[in-house]
Design an enzyme around this catalytic site. Structure first.
Site, PDB file in Angstrom:
ATOM      1  N   HIS A 147       0.812  -1.223   0.000  1.00 35.07           N
ATOM      2  CA  HIS A 147       0.000   0.000   0.000  1.00 35.07           C
ATOM      3  C   HIS A 147       0.851   1.282   0.000  1.00 35.07           C
ATOM      4  O   HIS A 147       0.654   2.195   0.791  1.00 35.07           O
ATOM      5  CB  HIS A 147      -1.114   0.010   1.065  1.00 35.07           C
ATOM      6  CG  HIS A 147      -0.711  -0.193   2.504  1.00 35.07           C
ATOM      7  ND1 HIS A 147       0.240   0.557   3.137  1.00 35.07           N
ATOM      8  CD2 HIS A 147      -1.180  -1.057   3.433  1.00 35.07           C
ATOM      9  CE1 HIS A 147       0.349   0.156   4.391  1.00 35.07           C
ATOM     10  NE2 HIS A 147      -0.496  -0.818   4.592  1.00 35.07           N
ATOM     11  N   HIS A 158      -7.114  -9.019  13.384  1.00 30.49           N
ATOM     12  CA  HIS A 158      -7.006  -7.788  12.601  1.00 30.49           C
ATOM     13  C   HIS A 158      -7.560  -8.068  11.207  1.00 30.49           C
ATOM     14  O   HIS A 158      -7.251  -9.113  10.619  1.00 30.49           O
ATOM     15  CB  HIS A 158      -5.529  -7.389  12.542  1.00 30.49           C
ATOM     16  CG  HIS A 158      -5.237  -6.137  11.788  1.00 30.49           C
ATOM     17  ND1 HIS A 158      -6.103  -5.070  11.724  1.00 30.49           N
ATOM     18  CD2 HIS A 158      -4.135  -5.762  11.066  1.00 30.49           C
ATOM     19  CE1 HIS A 158      -5.554  -4.108  11.001  1.00 30.49           C
ATOM     20  NE2 HIS A 158      -4.366  -4.501  10.577  1.00 30.49           N
ATOM     21  N   GLU A 169      -7.310  -6.102   8.296  1.00 31.87           N
ATOM     22  CA  GLU A 169      -6.728  -5.491   7.093  1.00 31.87           C
ATOM     23  C   GLU A 169      -6.484  -6.599   6.045  1.00 31.87           C
ATOM     24  O   GLU A 169      -6.158  -7.741   6.402  1.00 31.87           O
ATOM     25  CB  GLU A 169      -5.423  -4.754   7.441  1.00 31.87           C
ATOM     26  CG  GLU A 169      -5.006  -3.839   6.313  1.00 31.87           C
ATOM     27  CD  GLU A 169      -3.980  -2.769   6.720  1.00 31.87           C
ATOM     28  OE1 GLU A 169      -3.487  -2.774   7.852  1.00 31.87           O
ATOM     29  OE2 GLU A 169      -3.681  -1.929   5.852  1.00 31.87           O
ATOM     30  N   ASP A 220      -4.252  -7.739   4.156  1.00 28.91           N
ATOM     31  CA  ASP A 220      -3.075  -8.626   4.139  1.00 28.91           C
ATOM     32  C   ASP A 220      -3.261  -9.787   5.121  1.00 28.91           C
ATOM     33  O   ASP A 220      -2.540 -10.785   5.044  1.00 28.91           O
ATOM     34  CB  ASP A 220      -1.772  -7.867   4.425  1.00 28.91           C
ATOM     35  CG  ASP A 220      -1.812  -7.013   5.668  1.00 28.91           C
ATOM     36  OD1 ASP A 220      -2.881  -6.452   5.972  1.00 28.91           O
ATOM     37  OD2 ASP A 220      -0.778  -6.893   6.344  1.00 28.91           O
ATOM     38  N   HIS A 236      -3.126  -1.529  14.505  1.00 28.03           N
ATOM     39  CA  HIS A 236      -3.115  -0.162  14.015  1.00 28.03           C
ATOM     40  C   HIS A 236      -4.372   0.203  13.239  1.00 28.03           C
ATOM     41  O   HIS A 236      -4.378   1.200  12.498  1.00 28.03           O
ATOM     42  CB  HIS A 236      -1.844   0.061  13.212  1.00 28.03           C
ATOM     43  CG  HIS A 236      -1.862  -0.313  11.788  1.00 28.03           C
ATOM     44  ND1 HIS A 236      -1.906  -1.578  11.314  1.00 28.03           N
ATOM     45  CD2 HIS A 236      -1.879   0.490  10.708  1.00 28.03           C
ATOM     46  CE1 HIS A 236      -1.913  -1.551  10.016  1.00 28.03           C
ATOM     47  NE2 HIS A 236      -1.894  -0.320   9.611  1.00 28.03           N
ATOM     48  N   ASP A 282      -0.204  -7.065  13.878  1.00 19.20           N
ATOM     49  CA  ASP A 282       0.826  -6.222  13.254  1.00 19.20           C
ATOM     50  C   ASP A 282       1.935  -5.780  14.226  1.00 19.20           C
ATOM     51  O   ASP A 282       3.072  -5.528  13.817  1.00 19.20           O
ATOM     52  CB  ASP A 282       0.194  -4.946  12.681  1.00 19.20           C
ATOM     53  CG  ASP A 282      -0.414  -5.171  11.310  1.00 19.20           C
ATOM     54  OD1 ASP A 282      -0.045  -6.146  10.638  1.00 19.20           O
ATOM     55  OD2 ASP A 282      -1.264  -4.356  10.912  1.00 19.20           O
ATOM     56  N   TYR A 340       9.653  -0.620   9.824  1.00 21.41           N
ATOM     57  CA  TYR A 340       8.248  -0.989  10.010  1.00 21.41           C
ATOM     58  C   TYR A 340       7.556   0.010  10.937  1.00 21.41           C
ATOM     59  O   TYR A 340       6.465   0.505  10.646  1.00 21.41           O
ATOM     60  CB  TYR A 340       8.227  -2.396  10.615  1.00 21.41           C
ATOM     61  CG  TYR A 340       6.870  -3.025  10.761  1.00 21.41           C
ATOM     62  CD1 TYR A 340       6.331  -3.809   9.743  1.00 21.41           C
ATOM     63  CD2 TYR A 340       6.129  -2.890  11.931  1.00 21.41           C
ATOM     64  CE1 TYR A 340       5.105  -4.422   9.883  1.00 21.41           C
ATOM     65  CE2 TYR A 340       4.901  -3.494  12.082  1.00 21.41           C
ATOM     66  CZ  TYR A 340       4.396  -4.264  11.052  1.00 21.41           C
ATOM     67  OH  TYR A 340       3.172  -4.868  11.202  1.00 21.41           O
ATOM     68  N   HIS A 352       3.667 -10.528  10.896  1.00 22.67           N
ATOM     69  CA  HIS A 352       4.677 -10.312   9.843  1.00 22.67           C
ATOM     70  C   HIS A 352       6.063 -10.551  10.445  1.00 22.67           C
ATOM     71  O   HIS A 352       6.321 -10.163  11.586  1.00 22.67           O
ATOM     72  CB  HIS A 352       4.677  -8.862   9.334  1.00 22.67           C
ATOM     73  CG  HIS A 352       3.402  -8.422   8.688  1.00 22.67           C
ATOM     74  ND1 HIS A 352       2.985  -8.885   7.470  1.00 22.67           N
ATOM     75  CD2 HIS A 352       2.463  -7.528   9.095  1.00 22.67           C
ATOM     76  CE1 HIS A 352       1.841  -8.296   7.141  1.00 22.67           C
ATOM     77  NE2 HIS A 352       1.492  -7.478   8.112  1.00 22.67           N
TER      78      HIS A 352
HETATM   79 FE1  FEO Z   1      -2.548  -3.708   9.441  1.00 17.02          FE
HETATM   80 FE2  FEO Z   1      -0.460  -6.243   8.403  1.00 17.02          FE
HETATM   81  O1  FEO Z   1      -1.953  -5.139   8.371  1.00 17.02           O
END
Ligand code: FEO
Length: 404
Positions: free
Chosen positions: A24, A78, A80, A82, A145, A164, A196, A229
């Protein structure tokens, strides 16, 4: 990749994305991983999902351990894309599952997918769920986040599944922090943490600090942090917690990063004597040329150091577009406790430097004025002015840093 044991009955079943370079808008030059975890217990529990392009890879990992139909609980920390992108594919393979997420997570999932017929249970901060041998404690982390975010603590394994938070965008063969350090280095690990945090979490420093303090007050012992991640922190989870606390407090090294772009190389020529001035003041300096470097590198280096000097030519009475993009992006990240100044060249009309200062003031940064603007190319006396400008700026950064 194969599923990998995190601890006892908890497995990593995620996917490695070697190729993603644009996350993104954030340049992920080392790719990333989408981590999800499977807990084998009486009630088999899956934590988080993966990017939609990697659904089959993660499902294959799960199948190497169990039949996905046996999964009873699906915790979505979460939403999002991904992490939730593969949800639809997963749900088809998990017919008997109950999804556990926050109230905002549920609303978001209903916007993103057809959730009709899916059993969704919302959880609140501090709620627990027994899976048999293990107890899951859900802790809401709104705005860390996204508003839906939460983390899950597996009490008997002393493991925090942190979505995250504490993540890295770095595709590697290493699933754990100690493996990463022996394959790469501590420096690369820390650099990836800065990268990050600066690009994703910088605006949420005070929330991060208070959430970590809240978790510490609960007295829960954390032996492993398993983010969505990058590497799993098993050797030294305190390292990343302490780095987060430092960054959330605005900690930085005493140094100056020059972030610049150039049109006909006059602004670029100014960089050299300015750097000399900074170094002669005993302050370290780094230089990032926009359009030759990812914006995310400029943001990372900005966040590592106390001072920033922005170099911009004037074009059409305004900042150079790449510099404007940098400052526009930076203002959204709400930086604090940084010292800023600007310099640049102009032809028939100035204005770029003035505009840069307007951005600094709006961001609430400490500014060093006046900036320095040079008409057309540099003459010897201009080089001297640049040198003195660098020295003065470095001195102010040093003083500001000492007085914090
Ligand atoms: Fe807030 Fe890894 O997405």
């Amino acid at each position: 990749m194969e599923p990998i044991i995190v601890k006892e009955d908890l497995y990593w079943v995620g996917a490695i994305d070697w190729g993603v370079r644009d996350f993104h808008g954030y340049v992920t030059k080392n790719g990333t991983t989408y981590n999800n975890y499977l807990l084998l217990d009486k009630d088999i529990t899956l934590f988080d999902c993966v990017h939609k392009d990697f659904s089959l890879m993660s499902l294959e990992n799960i199948r190497k351990l169990i039949d996905p139909k046996l999964i009873k609980n699906f915790v979505i920390n979460h939403i999002e894309p991904d992490h939730s992108g593969a949800l639809y594919t997963f749900l088809k393979e998990l017919p008997n599952v109950t999804v556990f997420t926050t109230e905002k997570g549920k609303k978001g999932l209903e916007r993103m997918f057809n959730m009709e017929g899916v059993n969704v249970k919302t959880v609140k901060n501090g709620e627990t769920l027994s899976t048999g041998k293990y107890t899951l404690l859900f802790l809401e982390t709104p705005m860390l986040h996204w508003p839906d975010s939460m983390v899950t603590y597996v009490r008997e394994l002393k493991t925090l599944i942190s979505q995250d938070a504490f993540g890295l965008h770095f595709a590697s063969t290493c699933r754990f922090d100690d493996e990463f350090i022996s394959t790469y280095s501590s420096f690369e690990l820390e650099d990836a943490i800065y990268d990050y945090y600066a690009n994703i979490l910088m605006p949420f420093g005070s929330l991060i600090k208070s959430k970590i303090e809240e978790i510490v007050k609960l007295g829960i012992e954390i032996e492993i942090i398993a983010p969505d991640h990058g590497v799993i922190w098993r050797k030294d989870p305190k390292k990343v917690i302490n780095m987060y606390l430092d960054m959330a407090s605005g900690k930085a090294e005493c140094g100056v990063v020059i972030v610049y772009d150039t049109m006909w190389h006059a602004t670029e020529q100014m960089v050299y004597p300015i750097v000399k001035g900074i170094l002669d003041e005993g302050v370290k300096a780094k230089v990032i040329k926009l359009r030759s470097s990812p914006l995310s590198d400029a943001v990372k280096e900005f966040w590592k150091l106390r001072g920033v000097l922005v170099g911009t030519p004037t074009i059409n009475n305004s900042m150079f577009p790449s510099v404007a993009e940098f400052l526009y992006h930076l203002s959204g990240l709400k930086p604090r406790l940084r010292v800023a100044g600007a310099f640049g060249s102009f032809g028939w009309s100035a204005g770029g430097v003035k505009q840069a200062y307007e951005f600094f003031r709006k961001m609430g940064l400490e500014v060093v004025e006046p900036g320095l603007e040079i008409n057309y190319g540099l003459k010897d006396e201009d080089r001297e002015k640049c040198y003195e400008f660098g020295r003065t700026f470095a001195k102010r950064v040093s003083e500001f840093h000492k007085n914090l």
